[in-house]
Scaffold this motif. Structure first.
Motif, PDB file in Angstrom:
ATOM      1  N   SER A 128       0.905  -0.988   0.309  1.00 51.57           N
ATOM      2  CA  SER A 128      -0.092   0.094   0.000  1.00 51.57           C
ATOM      3  C   SER A 128       0.870   1.311   0.026  1.00 51.57           C
ATOM      4  CB  SER A 128      -0.859  -0.148   1.231  1.00 51.57           C
ATOM      5  OG  SER A 128      -1.730   1.302   1.240  1.00 51.57           O
ATOM      6  N   GLY A 129       0.092   2.524  -0.008  1.00 49.83           N
ATOM      7  CA  GLY A 129       0.825   3.699   0.130  1.00 49.83           C
ATOM      8  C   GLY A 129       1.324   4.271  -1.351  1.00 49.83           C
ATOM      9  N   THR A 130       0.679   3.923  -2.422  1.00 53.94           N
ATOM     10  CA  THR A 130       1.131   4.415  -3.578  1.00 53.94           C
ATOM     11  C   THR A 130       0.792   5.839  -3.860  1.00 53.94           C
ATOM     12  OG1 THR A 130      -1.079   3.310  -4.380  1.00 53.94           O
ATOM     13  CG2 THR A 130       1.220   2.206  -4.684  1.00 53.94           C
ATOM     14  N   THR A 131       0.009   6.457  -2.998  1.00 56.79           N
ATOM     15  CA  THR A 131      -0.478   7.539  -3.217  1.00 56.79           C
ATOM     16  C   THR A 131       0.386   8.798  -2.803  1.00 56.79           C
ATOM     17  OG1 THR A 131      -2.934   7.174  -2.261  1.00 56.79           O
ATOM     18  CG2 THR A 131      -2.245   9.416  -2.189  1.00 56.79           C
ATOM     19  N   GLU A 132       1.567   8.212  -2.135  1.00 51.01           N
ATOM     20  CA  GLU A 132       2.547   9.057  -1.961  1.00 51.01           C
ATOM     21  C   GLU A 132       3.777   8.478  -2.685  1.00 51.01           C
ATOM     22  OE1 GLU A 132       3.507   8.624   2.207  1.00 51.01           O
ATOM     23  OE2 GLU A 132       1.781   9.337   3.050  1.00 51.01           O
ATOM     24  N   ASN A 166      -8.997  -9.636   6.721  1.00 53.40           N
ATOM     25  CA  ASN A 166      -9.085  -9.045   5.361  1.00 53.40           C
ATOM     26  C   ASN A 166      -9.866  -9.781   4.266  1.00 53.40           C
ATOM     27  OD1 ASN A 166      -6.259  -8.078   6.575  1.00 53.40           O
ATOM     28  ND2 ASN A 166      -6.905  -6.407   5.263  1.00 53.40           N
ATOM     29  N   PRO A 167      -9.356 -11.023   4.120  1.00 49.62           N
ATOM     30  CA  PRO A 167     -10.344 -11.765   2.992  1.00 49.62           C
ATOM     31  C   PRO A 167     -11.593 -12.360   3.545  1.00 49.62           C
ATOM     32  CG  PRO A 167      -8.692 -13.246   3.946  1.00 49.62           C
ATOM     33  CD  PRO A 167      -8.364 -11.763   4.502  1.00 49.62           C
ATOM     34  N   MET A 187       5.077 -14.033   3.538  1.00 50.88           N
ATOM     35  CA  MET A 187       4.602 -13.476   1.981  1.00 50.88           C
ATOM     36  C   MET A 187       4.128 -12.106   1.925  1.00 50.88           C
ATOM     37  SD  MET A 187       4.709 -15.301  -1.033  1.00 50.88           S
ATOM     38  CE  MET A 187       4.602 -17.114  -0.265  1.00 50.88           C
ATOM     39  N   ALA A 188       4.865 -11.562   0.856  1.00 55.51           N
ATOM     40  CA  ALA A 188       4.071 -10.158   0.759  1.00 55.51           C
ATOM     41  C   ALA A 188       3.900  -9.891  -0.804  1.00 55.51           C
ATOM     42  CB  ALA A 188       5.454  -9.257   1.056  1.00 55.51           C
ATOM     43  N   GLY A 189       2.870  -8.902  -0.877  1.00 53.05           N
ATOM     44  CA  GLY A 189       2.269  -8.640  -2.270  1.00 53.05           C
ATOM     45  C   GLY A 189       1.249  -7.546  -1.928  1.00 53.05           C
ATOM     46  N   THR A 190       0.645  -7.060  -3.097  1.00 52.50           N
ATOM     47  CA  THR A 190      -0.600  -6.218  -3.008  1.00 52.50           C
ATOM     48  C   THR A 190      -1.629  -6.948  -2.337  1.00 52.50           C
ATOM     49  OG1 THR A 190      -1.423  -6.728  -5.116  1.00 52.50           O
ATOM     50  CG2 THR A 190       0.449  -5.178  -4.954  1.00 52.50           C
ATOM     51  N   ALA A 191      -2.671  -5.944  -1.512  1.00 53.47           N
ATOM     52  CA  ALA A 191      -3.655  -6.503  -1.386  1.00 53.47           C
ATOM     53  C   ALA A 191      -4.511  -7.138  -2.148  1.00 53.47           C
ATOM     54  CB  ALA A 191      -4.470  -5.439  -0.679  1.00 53.47           C
ATOM     55  N   THR A 192      -4.811  -6.804  -3.291  1.00 50.65           N
ATOM     56  CA  THR A 192      -5.699  -7.710  -4.368  1.00 50.65           C
ATOM     57  C   THR A 192      -4.912  -8.967  -4.672  1.00 50.65           C
ATOM     58  OG1 THR A 192      -4.414  -5.957  -5.967  1.00 50.65           O
ATOM     59  CG2 THR A 192      -6.644  -5.317  -5.275  1.00 50.65           C
ATOM     60  N   THR A 193      -3.601  -8.866  -4.603  1.00 54.71           N
ATOM     61  CA  THR A 193      -3.076 -10.258  -5.003  1.00 54.71           C
ATOM     62  C   THR A 193      -3.108 -11.250  -3.981  1.00 54.71           C
ATOM     63  OG1 THR A 193      -1.133  -9.144  -6.155  1.00 54.71           O
ATOM     64  CG2 THR A 193      -0.679 -11.276  -5.211  1.00 54.71           C
ATOM     65  N   GLY A 249     -13.429   1.497   0.321  1.00 53.45           N
ATOM     66  CA  GLY A 249     -12.490   0.968   0.857  1.00 53.45           C
ATOM     67  C   GLY A 249     -10.694   1.392   0.944  1.00 53.45           C
ATOM     68  N   ALA A 250     -10.017   0.798   1.796  1.00 52.57           N
ATOM     69  CA  ALA A 250      -8.749   1.159   1.787  1.00 52.57           C
ATOM     70  C   ALA A 250      -7.907  -0.043   1.937  1.00 52.57           C
ATOM     71  CB  ALA A 250      -8.124   1.973   3.039  1.00 52.57           C
ATOM     72  N   THR A 251      -6.664   0.002   1.745  1.00 43.39           N
ATOM     73  CA  THR A 251      -5.910  -1.327   1.732  1.00 43.39           C
ATOM     74  C   THR A 251      -6.036  -1.770   3.322  1.00 43.39           C
ATOM     75  OG1 THR A 251      -4.213  -0.429   0.284  1.00 43.39           O
ATOM     76  CG2 THR A 251      -3.521  -2.331   1.501  1.00 43.39           C
TER      77      THR A 251
END
Length: 306
Positions: free
Chosen positions: A1-5, A17-18, A61-67, A233-235
């Motif tokens: 997350s954090g792509t706004t910045e 989350n899921p 394990m790391a990745g985007t929320a949608t992933t 929503g948000a991440t």
């Protein structure tokens, strides 16, 4: 997350989350089905994308929320619960190559064109980009449908195999799509969506905030087909659900889901003067809980996950 910045940050992704994603999917689908009923066991053309996951130094394990969401069991359950199934297999969604995934989404969406009940994406710009690329690739897609093959532009073996396992030669369908596309070229592709997917009931995506910039072009492609704004929503957490899908995206309202996180609202008061940058200055007050939110007051949302 954090792509706004412009830079990413790590946020814990837990079972919550899921699980809440499945809850909000089911709730939102129930309200949409009241306004736009769909056939049970139909298909959805979903322009959705996963990036590759990796492990941190600590072994997480790391990745985007949608992933994470698209790889979860809840994503599969969601399709069964709302009785609408995505056209594309996981090998297409998860390969990490945006252009190749988009091509296969379009190919499979057109192969199943009569079964498509709605068209969706996480963000509105994904659909605009997909339809824009279709203007350049429709002849290749028609050829693939005619021959039951996949273009040589699709180079990822797992994705090629997954698509080839689904499609088969259909010359009559290819000819029909070709005729439609030749007609659309003369009208600058206006109404592309309802002409190519005649049984689609609506188009569904996040269309608020920065996505509003894409609505004009999306409406051009969709013609009179309804645009339905997806959930807020948000991440970190889902925030609100769209309980009135009949509203245009510019007028949509969201009902806050108080069980998803603990929400607080910082009252914002606009100052009369503007800063040198042209942006509006605000004075902030102390945060209030959801029960003290007032209609007409502007707020900044603060959420604390459980």
């Amino acid at each position: 997350s954090g792509t706004t910045e412009g830079r990413q940050k790590f946020i814990p992704f837990t079972r919550h989350n899921p699980e809440t994603t499945l809850q909000i999917y089911r709730l939102a689908a129930a309200y949409r089905s009241r306004v736009y009923p769909t056939r049970s066991n139909g298909r959805v053309l979903e322009f959705i994308y996963s990036s590759k996951r990796f492990k941190t130094r600590g072994g997480l394990m790391a990745g985007t929320a949608t992933t994470h969401i698209f790889a979860s069991e809840e994503f599969r359950i969601k399709q069964e619960k709302i009785k609408l199934f995505t056209c594309s297999p996981h090998e297409v969604i998860s390969n990490g190559d945006y252009k190749q995934t988009t091509y296969c989404h379009l190919l499979l969406g057109l192969f199943f064109r009569k079964e498509i009940e709605c068209i969706t994406s996480t963000f509105a710009y994904s659909m605009v980009q997909a339809f824009s690329s279709f203007e350049e690739q429709w002849e290749d897609i028609c050829e693939d449908i005619k021959e039951g093959n996949v273009s040589s532009k699709i180079t990822l073996p797992k994705m090629r195999k997954a698509v080839l396992d689904i499609i088969e030669p259909n010359p009559s369908l290819a000819s029909r799509i070709e005729a439609i596309c030749k007609g659309l070229q003369g009208s600058d592709w206006f109404g592309l969506v309802p002409k190519l997917w005649p049984n689609a009931k609506y188009v569904y995506s996040i269309m608020t905030g920065s996505m509003q910039h894409y609505l004009k072009k999306l409406r051009h492609y969709c013609g009179s087909l309804p645009l339905v704004s997806a959930e807020y929503g948000a991440t970190e957490s889902w925030i609100g659900v769209n309980l009135d899908p009949s509203l245009e995206p510019e007028k949509v309202t969201f009902a806050v889901m108080p069980t998803f996180s603990y929400f607080e609202f910082i009252p914002l008061y606009r100052q009369d003067q503007y800063s040198g940058s042209g942006s509006v200055d605000f004075i902030e007050d102390d945060p209030v809980p959801l029960s003290q939110v007032k209609v007409g007051q502007e707020y900044e949302i603060v959420l604390t996950t459980f």
